[in-house]
Design a protein around this motif. Structure first.
Motif, PDB file in Angstrom:
ATOM      1  N   GLN B 288       0.808  -1.217   0.000  1.00 54.63           N
ATOM      2  CA  GLN B 288       0.000   0.000   0.000  1.00 54.63           C
ATOM      3  C   GLN B 288       0.845   1.272   0.000  1.00 54.63           C
ATOM      4  OE1 GLN B 288      -3.010  -0.673   2.782  1.00 54.63           O
ATOM      5  NE2 GLN B 288      -4.297   1.014   2.166  1.00 54.63           N
ATOM      6  N   VAL B 289       1.992   1.246   0.718  1.00 63.45           N
ATOM      7  CA  VAL B 289       2.823   2.452   0.780  1.00 63.45           C
ATOM      8  C   VAL B 289       3.275   2.876  -0.610  1.00 63.45           C
ATOM      9  CG1 VAL B 289       3.701   2.382   3.112  1.00 63.45           C
ATOM     10  CG2 VAL B 289       4.728   0.932   1.373  1.00 63.45           C
ATOM     11  N   PHE B 290       3.305   1.912  -1.562  1.00 63.57           N
ATOM     12  CA  PHE B 290       3.740   2.278  -2.903  1.00 63.57           C
ATOM     13  C   PHE B 290       2.576   2.688  -3.787  1.00 63.57           C
ATOM     14  CE2 PHE B 290       7.259  -0.214  -1.408  1.00 63.57           C
ATOM     15  CZ  PHE B 290       8.319   0.567  -1.819  1.00 63.57           C
ATOM     16  N   TRP B 291       1.456   1.915  -3.745  1.00 64.57           N
ATOM     17  CA  TRP B 291       0.435   2.247  -4.729  1.00 64.57           C
ATOM     18  C   TRP B 291      -0.476   3.391  -4.327  1.00 64.57           C
ATOM     19  CZ3 TRP B 291      -4.364   1.225  -2.814  1.00 64.57           C
ATOM     20  CH2 TRP B 291      -4.588   0.078  -2.055  1.00 64.57           C
ATOM     21  N   VAL B 292      -0.571   3.729  -3.057  1.00 63.63           N
ATOM     22  CA  VAL B 292      -1.453   4.849  -2.702  1.00 63.63           C
ATOM     23  C   VAL B 292      -0.966   6.178  -3.297  1.00 63.63           C
ATOM     24  CG1 VAL B 292      -2.238   6.264  -0.773  1.00 63.63           C
ATOM     25  CG2 VAL B 292      -2.615   3.830  -0.737  1.00 63.63           C
ATOM     26  N   PRO B 293       0.335   6.531  -3.158  1.00 60.59           N
ATOM     27  CA  PRO B 293       0.763   7.796  -3.798  1.00 60.59           C
ATOM     28  C   PRO B 293       0.620   7.774  -5.312  1.00 60.59           C
ATOM     29  CG  PRO B 293       2.492   6.903  -2.383  1.00 60.59           C
ATOM     30  CD  PRO B 293       1.411   5.916  -2.377  1.00 60.59           C
ATOM     31  N   VAL B 294       0.935   6.609  -5.943  1.00 58.19           N
ATOM     32  CA  VAL B 294       0.825   6.527  -7.408  1.00 58.19           C
ATOM     33  C   VAL B 294      -0.612   6.761  -7.835  1.00 58.19           C
ATOM     34  CG1 VAL B 294       1.041   4.987  -9.371  1.00 58.19           C
ATOM     35  CG2 VAL B 294       2.800   5.004  -7.624  1.00 58.19           C
ATOM     36  N   LEU B 295      -1.561   6.055  -7.179  1.00 59.61           N
ATOM     37  CA  LEU B 295      -2.961   6.216  -7.544  1.00 59.61           C
ATOM     38  C   LEU B 295      -3.430   7.634  -7.259  1.00 59.61           C
ATOM     39  CD1 LEU B 295      -4.843   2.973  -6.514  1.00 59.61           C
ATOM     40  CD2 LEU B 295      -3.792   3.585  -8.653  1.00 59.61           C
ATOM     41  N   GLY B 296      -2.938   8.224  -6.168  1.00 62.82           N
ATOM     42  CA  GLY B 296      -3.337   9.592  -5.847  1.00 62.82           C
ATOM     43  C   GLY B 296      -2.938  10.549  -6.953  1.00 62.82           C
ATOM     44  N   ALA B 297      -1.686  10.407  -7.428  1.00 62.14           N
ATOM     45  CA  ALA B 297      -1.227  11.291  -8.502  1.00 62.14           C
ATOM     46  C   ALA B 297      -2.059  11.051  -9.764  1.00 62.14           C
ATOM     47  CB  ALA B 297       0.247  11.030  -8.783  1.00 62.14           C
ATOM     48  N   LEU B 298      -2.285   9.751 -10.101  1.00 58.67           N
ATOM     49  CA  LEU B 298      -3.069   9.443 -11.300  1.00 58.67           C
ATOM     50  C   LEU B 298      -4.471  10.043 -11.192  1.00 58.67           C
ATOM     51  CD1 LEU B 298      -2.294   5.714 -12.177  1.00 58.67           C
ATOM     52  CD2 LEU B 298      -1.743   7.733 -13.489  1.00 58.67           C
ATOM     53  N   ALA B 299      -5.105   9.895 -10.009  1.00 55.12           N
ATOM     54  CA  ALA B 299      -6.468  10.396  -9.837  1.00 55.12           C
ATOM     55  C   ALA B 299      -6.497  11.907 -10.015  1.00 55.12           C
ATOM     56  CB  ALA B 299      -7.000  10.010  -8.458  1.00 55.12           C
ATOM     57  N   ALA B 300      -5.521  12.602  -9.428  1.00 54.92           N
ATOM     58  CA  ALA B 300      -5.518  14.064  -9.528  1.00 54.92           C
ATOM     59  C   ALA B 300      -5.361  14.498 -10.977  1.00 54.92           C
ATOM     60  CB  ALA B 300      -4.374  14.634  -8.677  1.00 54.92           C
ATOM     61  N   VAL B 301      -4.353  13.926 -11.684  1.00 51.38           N
ATOM     62  CA  VAL B 301      -4.134  14.314 -13.071  1.00 51.38           C
ATOM     63  C   VAL B 301      -5.367  13.979 -13.918  1.00 51.38           C
ATOM     64  CG1 VAL B 301      -2.676  13.945 -15.070  1.00 51.38           C
ATOM     65  CG2 VAL B 301      -1.679  13.974 -12.827  1.00 51.38           C
ATOM     66  N   THR B 302      -5.971  12.793 -13.645  1.00 51.54           N
ATOM     67  CA  THR B 302      -7.124  12.372 -14.438  1.00 51.54           C
ATOM     68  C   THR B 302      -8.289  13.340 -14.266  1.00 51.54           C
ATOM     69  OG1 THR B 302      -6.421  10.107 -14.134  1.00 51.54           O
ATOM     70  CG2 THR B 302      -8.645  10.440 -14.904  1.00 51.54           C
ATOM     71  N   MET B 303      -8.553  13.739 -13.018  1.00 49.43           N
ATOM     72  CA  MET B 303      -9.669  14.660 -12.786  1.00 49.43           C
ATOM     73  C   MET B 303      -9.424  15.986 -13.499  1.00 49.43           C
ATOM     74  SD  MET B 303     -10.771  14.189  -8.868  1.00 49.43           S
ATOM     75  CE  MET B 303      -9.436  13.422  -8.026  1.00 49.43           C
ATOM     76  N   ILE B 304      -8.187  16.499 -13.385  1.00 52.51           N
ATOM     77  CA  ILE B 304      -7.909  17.813 -13.968  1.00 52.51           C
ATOM     78  C   ILE B 304      -7.997  17.753 -15.487  1.00 52.51           C
ATOM     79  CG2 ILE B 304      -6.134  19.562 -14.264  1.00 52.51           C
ATOM     80  CD1 ILE B 304      -5.141  18.770 -11.444  1.00 52.51           C
ATOM     81  N   VAL B 305      -7.256  16.790 -16.110  1.00 56.61           N
ATOM     82  CA  VAL B 305      -7.232  16.725 -17.569  1.00 56.61           C
ATOM     83  C   VAL B 305      -8.625  16.409 -18.115  1.00 56.61           C
ATOM     84  CG1 VAL B 305      -6.314  15.444 -19.523  1.00 56.61           C
ATOM     85  CG2 VAL B 305      -4.812  16.122 -17.674  1.00 56.61           C
ATOM     86  N   GLY B 306      -9.353  15.475 -17.481  1.00 55.66           N
ATOM     87  CA  GLY B 306     -10.681  15.110 -17.972  1.00 55.66           C
ATOM     88  C   GLY B 306     -11.614  16.295 -17.978  1.00 55.66           C
ATOM     89  N   ASN B 307     -11.668  17.023 -16.868  1.00 56.27           N
ATOM     90  CA  ASN B 307     -12.652  18.097 -16.778  1.00 56.27           C
ATOM     91  C   ASN B 307     -12.260  19.306 -17.620  1.00 56.27           C
ATOM     92  OD1 ASN B 307     -14.579  16.871 -15.129  1.00 56.27           O
ATOM     93  ND2 ASN B 307     -13.199  17.072 -13.397  1.00 56.27           N
ATOM     94  N   ILE B 308     -10.948  19.610 -17.682  1.00 55.36           N
ATOM     95  CA  ILE B 308     -10.547  20.746 -18.521  1.00 55.36           C
ATOM     96  C   ILE B 308     -10.715  20.390 -19.990  1.00 55.36           C
ATOM     97  CG2 ILE B 308      -8.575  22.164 -19.208  1.00 55.36           C
ATOM     98  CD1 ILE B 308      -7.722  22.221 -16.351  1.00 55.36           C
ATOM     99  N   GLY B 309     -10.406  19.108 -20.340  1.00 55.57           N
ATOM    100  CA  GLY B 309     -10.615  18.676 -21.719  1.00 55.57           C
ATOM    101  C   GLY B 309     -12.072  18.794 -22.127  1.00 55.57           C
TER     102      GLY B 309
END
Lengths: 100, 429
Positions: B288-309
């Motif tokens: 978990q210590v590895f995938w939580v930060p990765v997923l967090g970054a992916l989720a943030a970028v996905t929300m921003i790019v998806g909604n601005i797109g």
């Protein structure tokens, strides 16, 4: 006996070649071949690990992968033929009417 | 030489997908041999009956096995499991399939693509989704994803010989196959490290190793599992359209028939996310210590790019595609929480999102029916004067997708209030 690590290195090299092929080549048939290379690299790794572990899980998965790859290619080639009838090309860059 | 032993099987565990696959296979034959080509709509009605039959079987299993919170009935050597998470997501998939078939029955003849195999293909894809929701073994997850994807490749290109549809199918297939390559190689590495493809056993293997902490090099076996997990995550990213693996989504939604785009946007997401949830929470909780930060970054970028797109689009189908990318980011948050409340939120969000998104696509289909293509935002100008009810419905669905779910918000808040009241820590109850 050949050490397991040799098989793994060979499969990693094949996988990398496959990824590069998908990213670089522009002919859709070559792209398909590259995807097949990726899948078969994974098969080689699975068989090698199964040999090391003495289990059969990896070998069973290989059969599934071969079957699924065949189904995927059947659909893919049908699509390719349909596109070729329309456009007389198999170049993925020329198949580009949809863009934002 | 190891002898192969056949494990005890419990057919009740796979009863829902068994019903839907059998129905789909028989329906393919019935469609070819019994239903004349000018009345293919009956195939659609029979497919709806199949979804209904699957629902009845699911209900019988749910009641007969008394499946509730905490129930977990594995079968087929632990490859599939019957639990309340799997059954809940099965219900959601059946609702999605029923709505998709219902909105297709009039859509197909109006666009001259009324071929009977459309409906069995939807059933096969739904069966693949149910398999994904129930599987606890990487082999089964691979099979479920491929079953779902290969049928969707065909459905995406169903507008044959319209070129944009074929192009969409081709793009989807090439990227889907590329993702499948990553997935299989990821499984191979996980198998090499942990020596098993069963999620529970992978979890037990990692738990038995010394705790993994950032900054300290883990053992070679655990490193293999970590690299494999990363590749599997990339493959899931392609399937659910996480940024930066989202580039195919707008093109595929625009080119495919509208009911297929609706089905794909909610069905694939729900199924792939539920499989990802099991992989992360059952198989890899030790990392978990590895995938939580990765997923967090992916989720943030996905929300921003998806909604601005989505803001930049003038084509409604492309706009909905970007909106679905943004929603993938929100859904990922429920998985990242990695606890029971997160899973509840995930299931609830999938249902609310499915209803809102299917509704928005249904309005598009209703407008296409009236001779308008209705794909450009300009087509919606003055819709209130021409079609007041459709305009009202579209407004509600858009507000829902924007995050203000009027009916769902009401249900969700009353539900969580009641829950707080029971626990006795409520401020309002």
């Amino acid at each position: 006996m050949v050490p397991i690590s040799y098989y793994i290195m060979l499969s990693a090299a094949l996988f990398t070649l496959g990824v590069l092929g998908v990213l670089i080549r522009r002919n859709a048939i070559v792209v398909f071949m590259s995807v097949e290379l990726m899948l078969n690299a994974a098969n080689l790794a699975l068989v090698a690990f199964a040999l090391q572990r003495g289990g059969i899980d990896g070998q069973v998965l290989v059969f599934f992968v071969i079957t699924v790859a065949a189904a995927e290619v059947a659909v893919g080639l049908a699509l390719l033929v349909a596109i070729f009838r329309n456009k007389r090309t198999a170049d993925v860059d020329e198949v580009n009417q949809l863009h934002g | 030489m190891e002898t192969i032993l056949f494990p005890a099987v419990d057919l009740g565990v796979i009863a829902p997908m068994f019903t839907i696959f059998t129905w789909a296979s028989v329906l393919l034959l019935v469609d070819v041999f019994l239903i004349p080509s000018d009345s293919k709509r009956f195939t659609g009605y029979l497919a709806l009956a199949g979804v209904l039959a699957t629902g009845i079987v699911t209900l019988m299993i749910q009641v007969g096995r008394a499946v509730g919170p905490g129930t977990s009935i594995p079968s087929f050597s632990g490859m599939v499991v019957l639990d309340s998470f799997g059954l809940t997501i099965t219900w959601i998939f059946l609702i999605i399939a029923a709505i998709t078939i219902a909105i297709s029955i009039n859509y197909l003849p109006q666009h001259n693509i009324e071929l009977g195999e459309f409906y069995p293909l939807i059933l096969f894809a739904t069966g693949g989704m149910i398999l994904l929701g129930q599987s606890t073994n990487l082999i089964m997850i691979f099979l479920g994803i491929e079953l779902l994807s290969i049928t969707l490749y065909i459905l995406t290109a169903f507008f044959y010989p319209r070129f944009t549809s074929e192009e969409a199918g081709m793009k989807y297939l090439l990227l889907g196959a590329f993702a499948a390559g990553f997935f299989v190689y990821g499984i191979a590495l996980i198998y090499g490290g942990a020596g098993t493809v069963d999620l529970l056993e992978i979890g037990a293997f990692i738990a038995a190793q010394p705790a993994v902490v950032p900054g300290v090099l883990p053992s070679p076996e655990v490193s293999l599992v970590m690299i494999g997990g990363g590749l599997v995550l990339v493959a899931f990213g392609f399937k659910v359209a996480l940024v930066p693996f989202h580039m195919w989504t707008p093109d595929v939604y625009e080119g495919s028939p509208t009911p297929v785009a609706a089905f794909m946007s909610v069905g694939t997401k729900g199924a792939a996310f539920s499989a990802l949830l099991r992989v992360l929470l059952i198989g890899l909780p030790g990392l978990q210590v590895f995938w939580v930060p990765v997923l967090g970054a992916l989720a943030a970028v996905t929300m921003i790019v998806g909604n601005i797109g989505a803001l930049q689009q003038t084509n409604v189908k492309r706009m909905l595609a970007y909106s679905s990318i943004g929603h993938a980011g929100y859904i990922l948050l429920g998985i990242m929480a990695a606890n029971e409340r997160g899973t509840e939120g995930f299931l609830f969000y999938i249902l609310a999102y499915a209803l809102a998104n299917l509704g928005a696509f249904a309005v598009l289909i209703a407008l296409e029916k009236r001779g308008e293509m209705a794909w450009s935002l300009d087509d919606f100008a003055g819709l209130w004067r021409r079609q007041p009810m459709l305009a009202l419905a579209m407004a509600i669905f858009m507000i829902s997708l924007a995050g203000v779910h009027p009916p769902q918000a009401f249900l969700a808040s009353s539900w969580s209030l009641r829950r707080r009241g029971k626990v006795g820590r409520g401020r309002w109850c």
